[in-house]
Write a protein that holds these residues in place. Structure first.
Motif, PDB file in Angstrom:
ATOM      1  N   ARG A  89      -7.009 -51.071 -66.385  1.00  0.00           N
ATOM      2  CA  ARG A  89      -7.058 -49.841 -67.175  1.00  0.00           C
ATOM      3  C   ARG A  89      -5.885 -49.863 -68.140  1.00  0.00           C
ATOM      4  O   ARG A  89      -4.761 -50.213 -67.771  1.00  0.00           O
ATOM      5  N   VAL A  90      -6.137 -49.500 -69.392  1.00  0.00           N
ATOM      6  CA  VAL A  90      -5.142 -49.637 -70.450  1.00  0.00           C
ATOM      7  C   VAL A  90      -4.655 -48.261 -70.915  1.00  0.00           C
ATOM      8  O   VAL A  90      -5.460 -47.357 -71.178  1.00  0.00           O
ATOM      9  N   GLY A  91      -3.347 -48.135 -71.015  1.00  0.00           N
ATOM     10  CA  GLY A  91      -2.750 -46.940 -71.585  1.00  0.00           C
ATOM     11  C   GLY A  91      -2.289 -47.216 -73.003  1.00  0.00           C
ATOM     12  O   GLY A  91      -1.663 -48.242 -73.272  1.00  0.00           O
ATOM     13  N   ILE A  92      -2.622 -46.317 -73.923  1.00  0.00           N
ATOM     14  CA  ILE A  92      -2.233 -46.469 -75.330  1.00  0.00           C
ATOM     15  C   ILE A  92      -1.124 -45.472 -75.637  1.00  0.00           C
ATOM     16  O   ILE A  92      -1.309 -44.257 -75.469  1.00  0.00           O
ATOM     17  N   VAL A  93       0.016 -45.992 -76.061  1.00  0.00           N
ATOM     18  CA  VAL A  93       1.093 -45.134 -76.536  1.00  0.00           C
ATOM     19  C   VAL A  93       0.990 -45.097 -78.057  1.00  0.00           C
ATOM     20  O   VAL A  93       1.357 -46.050 -78.750  1.00  0.00           O
ATOM     21  N   GLY A  94       0.431 -43.978 -78.569  1.00  0.00           N
ATOM     22  CA  GLY A  94       0.282 -43.819 -80.004  1.00  0.00           C
ATOM     23  C   GLY A  94       1.531 -43.203 -80.601  1.00  0.00           C
ATOM     24  O   GLY A  94       2.111 -42.265 -80.030  1.00  0.00           O
ATOM     25  N   LEU A  95       1.952 -43.716 -81.752  1.00  0.00           N
ATOM     26  CA  LEU A  95       3.197 -43.272 -82.383  1.00  0.00           C
ATOM     27  C   LEU A  95       2.909 -42.768 -83.791  1.00  0.00           C
ATOM     28  O   LEU A  95       2.179 -43.413 -84.552  1.00  0.00           O
ATOM     29  N   TYR A 120     -17.283 -51.229 -67.800  1.00  0.00           N
ATOM     30  CA  TYR A 120     -16.507 -50.575 -68.855  1.00  0.00           C
ATOM     31  C   TYR A 120     -15.027 -50.950 -68.791  1.00  0.00           C
ATOM     32  O   TYR A 120     -14.478 -51.192 -67.710  1.00  0.00           O
ATOM     33  N   LEU A 121     -14.419 -50.969 -69.968  1.00  0.00           N
ATOM     34  CA  LEU A 121     -12.963 -51.053 -70.084  1.00  0.00           C
ATOM     35  C   LEU A 121     -12.485 -49.629 -70.337  1.00  0.00           C
ATOM     36  O   LEU A 121     -12.845 -49.012 -71.346  1.00  0.00           O
ATOM     37  N   ARG A 122     -11.675 -49.098 -69.414  1.00  0.00           N
ATOM     38  CA  ARG A 122     -11.223 -47.716 -69.517  1.00  0.00           C
ATOM     39  C   ARG A 122      -9.850 -47.649 -70.180  1.00  0.00           C
ATOM     40  O   ARG A 122      -8.975 -48.475 -69.901  1.00  0.00           O
ATOM     41  N   SER A 123      -9.659 -46.662 -71.042  1.00  0.00           N
ATOM     42  CA  SER A 123      -8.350 -46.499 -71.687  1.00  0.00           C
ATOM     43  C   SER A 123      -7.985 -45.024 -71.776  1.00  0.00           C
ATOM     44  O   SER A 123      -8.858 -44.152 -71.805  1.00  0.00           O
ATOM     45  N   SER A 124      -6.678 -44.766 -71.803  1.00  0.00           N
ATOM     46  CA  SER A 124      -6.149 -43.401 -71.954  1.00  0.00           C
ATOM     47  C   SER A 124      -5.126 -43.409 -73.079  1.00  0.00           C
ATOM     48  O   SER A 124      -4.449 -44.414 -73.312  1.00  0.00           O
ATOM     49  N   LEU A 125      -4.988 -42.270 -73.763  1.00  0.00           N
ATOM     50  CA  LEU A 125      -4.085 -42.165 -74.909  1.00  0.00           C
ATOM     51  C   LEU A 125      -3.040 -41.084 -74.687  1.00  0.00           C
ATOM     52  O   LEU A 125      -3.355 -39.975 -74.257  1.00  0.00           O
ATOM     53  N   GLN A 148      -2.591 -49.995 -65.953  1.00  0.00           N
ATOM     54  CA  GLN A 148      -1.897 -51.197 -65.482  1.00  0.00           C
ATOM     55  C   GLN A 148      -1.327 -52.037 -66.621  1.00  0.00           C
ATOM     56  O   GLN A 148      -0.665 -53.041 -66.375  1.00  0.00           O
ATOM     57  N   ALA A 149      -1.601 -51.651 -67.851  1.00  0.00           N
ATOM     58  CA  ALA A 149      -1.062 -52.348 -69.022  1.00  0.00           C
ATOM     59  C   ALA A 149      -0.991 -51.357 -70.169  1.00  0.00           C
ATOM     60  O   ALA A 149      -1.745 -50.372 -70.206  1.00  0.00           O
ATOM     61  N   ILE A 150      -0.078 -51.614 -71.102  1.00  0.00           N
ATOM     62  CA  ILE A 150       0.193 -50.663 -72.182  1.00  0.00           C
ATOM     63  C   ILE A 150      -0.010 -51.315 -73.545  1.00  0.00           C
ATOM     64  O   ILE A 150       0.373 -52.475 -73.766  1.00  0.00           O
ATOM     65  N   VAL A 151      -0.603 -50.541 -74.450  1.00  0.00           N
ATOM     66  CA  VAL A 151      -0.688 -50.916 -75.865  1.00  0.00           C
ATOM     67  C   VAL A 151       0.182 -49.946 -76.656  1.00  0.00           C
ATOM     68  O   VAL A 151       0.045 -48.723 -76.520  1.00  0.00           O
ATOM     69  N   ALA A 152       1.082 -50.497 -77.472  1.00  0.00           N
ATOM     70  CA  ALA A 152       1.884 -49.683 -78.389  1.00  0.00           C
ATOM     71  C   ALA A 152       1.218 -49.733 -79.759  1.00  0.00           C
ATOM     72  O   ALA A 152       0.914 -50.826 -80.260  1.00  0.00           O
ATOM     73  N   ALA A 153       0.974 -48.560 -80.353  1.00  0.00           N
ATOM     74  CA  ALA A 153       0.188 -48.525 -81.589  1.00  0.00           C
ATOM     75  C   ALA A 153       0.777 -47.536 -82.585  1.00  0.00           C
ATOM     76  O   ALA A 153       0.994 -46.364 -82.265  1.00  0.00           O
ATOM     77  N   ARG A 195      -8.163 -51.602 -81.130  1.00  0.00           N
ATOM     78  CA  ARG A 195      -9.230 -52.039 -80.235  1.00  0.00           C
ATOM     79  C   ARG A 195      -8.981 -53.475 -79.783  1.00  0.00           C
ATOM     80  O   ARG A 195      -9.189 -53.825 -78.615  1.00  0.00           O
ATOM     81  N   THR A 196      -8.529 -54.326 -80.693  1.00  0.00           N
ATOM     82  CA  THR A 196      -8.210 -55.707 -80.332  1.00  0.00           C
ATOM     83  C   THR A 196      -7.075 -55.742 -79.312  1.00  0.00           C
ATOM     84  O   THR A 196      -7.112 -56.505 -78.344  1.00  0.00           O
ATOM     85  N   ALA A 197      -6.073 -54.888 -79.535  1.00  0.00           N
ATOM     86  CA  ALA A 197      -4.926 -54.846 -78.616  1.00  0.00           C
ATOM     87  C   ALA A 197      -5.328 -54.320 -77.242  1.00  0.00           C
ATOM     88  O   ALA A 197      -4.814 -54.782 -76.214  1.00  0.00           O
ATOM     89  N   VAL A 198      -6.246 -53.365 -77.189  1.00  0.00           N
ATOM     90  CA  VAL A 198      -6.711 -52.848 -75.899  1.00  0.00           C
ATOM     91  C   VAL A 198      -7.427 -53.941 -75.113  1.00  0.00           C
ATOM     92  O   VAL A 198      -7.234 -54.089 -73.900  1.00  0.00           O
ATOM     93  N   LEU A 199      -8.267 -54.721 -75.787  1.00  0.00           N
ATOM     94  CA  LEU A 199      -8.913 -55.857 -75.124  1.00  0.00           C
ATOM     95  C   LEU A 199      -7.867 -56.818 -74.583  1.00  0.00           C
ATOM     96  O   LEU A 199      -7.969 -57.319 -73.455  1.00  0.00           O
ATOM     97  N   ASN A 200      -6.856 -57.084 -75.396  1.00  0.00           N
ATOM     98  CA  ASN A 200      -5.786 -57.996 -74.994  1.00  0.00           C
ATOM     99  C   ASN A 200      -5.050 -57.468 -73.760  1.00  0.00           C
ATOM    100  O   ASN A 200      -4.839 -58.192 -72.780  1.00  0.00           O
ATOM    101  N   ALA A 201      -4.692 -56.202 -73.797  1.00  0.00           N
ATOM    102  CA  ALA A 201      -3.935 -55.611 -72.688  1.00  0.00           C
ATOM    103  C   ALA A 201      -4.747 -55.587 -71.400  1.00  0.00           C
ATOM    104  O   ALA A 201      -4.201 -55.734 -70.303  1.00  0.00           O
ATOM    105  N   SER A 202      -6.057 -55.421 -71.518  1.00  0.00           N
ATOM    106  CA  SER A 202      -6.891 -55.291 -70.324  1.00  0.00           C
ATOM    107  C   SER A 202      -6.915 -56.563 -69.485  1.00  0.00           C
ATOM    108  O   SER A 202      -7.194 -56.512 -68.283  1.00  0.00           O
ATOM    109  N   ILE A 203      -6.637 -57.703 -70.105  1.00  0.00           N
ATOM    110  CA  ILE A 203      -6.635 -58.968 -69.351  1.00  0.00           C
ATOM    111  C   ILE A 203      -5.224 -59.531 -69.179  1.00  0.00           C
ATOM    112  O   ILE A 203      -5.045 -60.582 -68.572  1.00  0.00           O
ATOM    113  N   LEU A 204      -4.218 -58.803 -69.691  1.00  0.00           N
ATOM    114  CA  LEU A 204      -2.837 -59.283 -69.574  1.00  0.00           C
ATOM    115  C   LEU A 204      -2.409 -59.532 -68.124  1.00  0.00           C
ATOM    116  O   LEU A 204      -1.900 -60.619 -67.811  1.00  0.00           O
ATOM    117  N   PRO A 205      -2.582 -58.574 -67.201  1.00  0.00           N
ATOM    118  CA  PRO A 205      -2.076 -58.811 -65.842  1.00  0.00           C
ATOM    119  C   PRO A 205      -2.669 -60.054 -65.196  1.00  0.00           C
ATOM    120  O   PRO A 205      -1.942 -60.883 -64.633  1.00  0.00           O
TER     121      PRO A 205
END
Length: 716
Positions: A89-95, A120-125, A148-153, A195-205
């Motif tokens: 599951r991916v968390g997005i830190v929007g700035l 599904y790939l689940r994400s929260s913002l 379990q992984a973070i995207v900074a955007a 969206r590309t970064a979320v895909l990346n983060a989802s498989i990072l761990p």
């Protein structure tokens, strides 16, 4: 007296069923050993266990007299994780803040991405002000929600990534793997970057865990060679890059096979068909480069570059069915997935005595397929490979060669069941039906990439290549070649692959300084991954309509590209012979000159058109020292100068062939051949750009050495 160790390159191809590993001589590029192990999907170490076991088997056989100088493997792990929904599951830190922040917040509403039916790939913002104390609180909130992984955007992070970098540091400080959208692409467009970064983060761990495990195990075996992993665009990347951008390995299934094809391809324009037991991947090569596209996942565009590979459910193991309209059907079910041995390879006793044909539906929802049943009720499956054996497309001694006597008995039983005259007649109908399933995709590729006026070759790889490639080539009237050691072509491709990086940026009317900086950035990226500086090539392309400038750098690790294949160059006669084999339609060939690495030829033939008229058609060809065709340009012309006259002669050539129309002046598309360089300038749109890149690529050569300008026909 110490004995010099043999330098070897190891390539490992992780397939769905088996993991193939090859050891390749670093000087001659000949395969010296091949090992197979089951792919370890169920192991606690994941696919890493199979990779390490296959490497261990090779290392034991090679012993102390071999030194591993390069090690690379393909991976299905990222692709499988997405297909199976086994993602974090991916968390997005929007700035952002103000009006710009409102737009960014809207772009970052990624939500849930459907990866496959029901998965599904689940994400929260969490959206906060950039560089504020709220960033750490946002990360904490997302972690509490199970991310379990973070995207900074951030909106314009490609220009200033500092905000994203702060958020990434905060995430890592809490033990969460993180990535930023600026790491995915240099292009604007936050929605697609995110969206590309979320895909990346989802498989990072998962990917980081596998990378660390593999690296540690190799270190314990005292392997000092860098470990590389196949990318989706046909190159390889370092383990550090995998830890940062594992999404680059996504959809890389056919990449290793294409990498091998490019190393040994004796045609600049070709269709590479990698034929397995269940499916066939088809990729087009144009101007000695594999076709690459931007991938979509879950129906959404991304900035992920991947080979434009088309996958068809037809292959060597495809079963045969009754079909409709009086025609037999072939595939998509394969015999090994259905649990039946091929008639070609079954124990002889399974095809002895009286045989009968029955129809089965291997899995729920399958159409009917034919199987052969003996008197004991034992079943075998006639397949496309069996039909190709019977017709002689697969020769005795080939990898897929089977027992002809038992194949013949099976197909005679089929002929009797179908009221056809002979087993050979059934086999012809089977191969014909299979080829007809492949032809539409090939024709679409030829049209999409505008190679219909070129001479195209089919190259086959994979264990099932003989079952499809010869028959398709016959229908098209194209020359074809089955690659040596086709059954392990992907492992060979991994062993021989080059490191690669593409940098893209949005630049309106790029200046000389812009192009120079972008080129340097791409070159630095592959050097950081271990590329030999002498082998680095950088290609610049410009999409003026979308204001996108791309720099793609490639380079070799542990050997220079010029050392692959036989150690000495072929004779002029052999070089011309290879060219004639590649272009059998051409009537005449004239040598136009050459450089340290390349030779130019002009061919001609007479074509009929409008029934009664004739015209002369000419093509310019460029081959390397070993006869490999690197480029063909139908209707092209050449101009010659010395390197010392490069800029003035190039300026004169551009002036001479510039076309004028309603849109103004249109400079010609050019390649420049000099020394060991074949420089692609075809996408450039201004004289300044052409002169800038030509100066950067060729400025250090001997002023007296020749340069050839290959001018393409006027852009239409």
């Amino acid at each position: 007296m110490s004995i010099e160790k043999r330098a070897v390159r190891i390539g490992i191809d992780v397939g769905g069923t088996f993991t193939h590993a090859v050891a390749v001589d670093n000087r001659t590029c000949q395969v010296i050993s091949h090992k197979v192990t089951p792919t370890s999907h169920s192991s606690k170490e994941g696919v890493a266990a199979g990779i390490l076991e296959s490497f261990r088997l090779l290392q034991e056989e090679l012993g102390d007299q071999a030194e591993v100088v390069f090690l690379a493997h393909s991976t299905t792990q990222a692709t499988n994780a997405l297909l199976e929904g086994d993602v974090a599951r991916v968390g997005i830190v929007g700035l952002g803040q103000g009006l710009e922040g409102m737009k960014a917040k809207s772009d970052l509403q990624v939500g849930d991405i459907e990866l496959s039916p029901g998965k599904y790939l689940r994400s929260s913002l969490q959206f906060v002000e950039a560089k504020s104390s709220q960033v750490e609180r946002a990360v904490e909130t997302l972690q509490g929600e199970g991310c379990q992984a973070i995207v900074a955007a951030q909106g314009f992070s490609v220009d200033d990534p500092s905000g994203e970098q702060i958020a990434m540091e905060k995430a890592r400080g809490r033990g969460l793997p993180a990535c930023g959208t600026h790491e995915m692409s240099g292009l604007y467009g936050l929605r697609v970057r995110a969206r590309t970064a979320v895909l990346n983060a989802s498989i990072l761990p998962k990917m980081i865990e596998t990378a660390e495990m593999t690296h540690a195990a190799l270190q314990s075996r005292k392997v000092e060679a860098p470990l590389m992993v196949m990318r989706s665009d046909g190159g390889v990347m370092s383990l550090d890059e995998v830890r940062r951008r594992p999404v680059m390995t996504l959809l890389s299934g056919p990449a290793a096979g294409v990498a091998a094809a490019l190393m040994f391809l004796k045609a600049s324009d070709a269709l590479f068909l990698e034929v397995g037991g269940t499916s066939t991947d088809i990729c087009l090569v144009k101007d000695s480069k594999a076709a690459v596209k931007s991938a979509s996942v879950g129906g959404h565009p991304t900035y992920l570059k991947t080979l434009d590979s088309r996958t068809l459910g037809i292959a060597g193991g495809s079963m045969i069915g009754p079909g409709t309209g009086g025609r037999l059907s072939v595939g998509p079910r394969s015999a090994h997935l259905a649990g039946f041995p091929y008639c070609s390879f079954a124990p002889p006793e399974k095809l002895e005595g009286e045989l009968k044909v029955i129809e089965v539906k291997p899995l729920a929802g399958d159409p009917a397929y034919f199987v052969i049943e003996n008197e004991k009720g034992e079943k075998t499956s006639p397949t496309l490979t069996c039909a190709a054996n019977l017709l002689g497309y697969i020769k005795p001694g080939d990898y897929s060669a089977g027992n002809l006597e038992q194949i013949r008995r099976a197909f005679e039983a089929l002929a009797k069941h179908l009221n056809m005259e002979s087993g050979e007649g059934v086999a012809e109908a089977v191969v014909d039906a299979a080829a007809d399933k492949v032809l539409p995709t090939i024709k679409v590729l030829l049209k999409e990439y505008a190679v219909g006026d070129r001479q195209v070759k089919l190259l086959g790889g994979g264990g099932g290549a003989g079952a499809i490639v010869p028959a398709v080539a016959k229908k098209l009237g194209f020359p074809f070649e089955i690659a040596q050691r086709a059954e392990v072509i992907s492992a060979i491709g991994a062993a021989l692959a080059m490191v690669r990086e593409t940098i893209e940026m949005n630049i309106v009317d790029p200046t000389q300084e812009d192009l120079k900086a972008l080129r340097a950035q791409a070159e630095a990226a592959v050097l950081a991954m271990g590329a030999d500086p002498e082998t680095v090539e950088v290609t610049i392309s410009i999409d003026a309509q979308r204001s996108i400038v791309s720099a793609t750098a490639t380079g070799s690790v542990a050997f220079s590209e010029g050392e692959t294949g036989p150690p000495e160059e072929v004779s002029p006669g052999d070089r011309l012979g290879t060219l004639k084999d590649t272009a059998p339609k051409e009537a005449e060939f004239d040598a136009l000159g050459g450089t340290d690495q390349y030779f130019l030829f002009r061919s001609s033939r007479v074509e009929k058109y409008l029934f009664f008229f004739k015209r002369k058609h000419q093509t310019i060809w460029v081959t390397d020292r070993r006869g490999n065709v690197k480029l063909q340009v139908p209707g092209g012309v050449t101009e010659t100068a010395s390197i010392g006259q490069l800029e003035s002669a190039l300026q004169d050539t551009i002036n001479k062939y510039t076309a004028y129309g309603d849109a103004g002046a249109l400079i010609p598309a050019l390649h420049v051949i000099a020394g060991r360089k074949l420089t692609d300038l075809t996408s450039l749109t201004t004289t300044e750009q052409v002169l800038t890149l030509a100066r950067q690529e060729l400025g250090g050569l001997d002023p007296d050495s020749p340069a050839y300008f290959l001018v393409h026909p006027a852009r239409g």
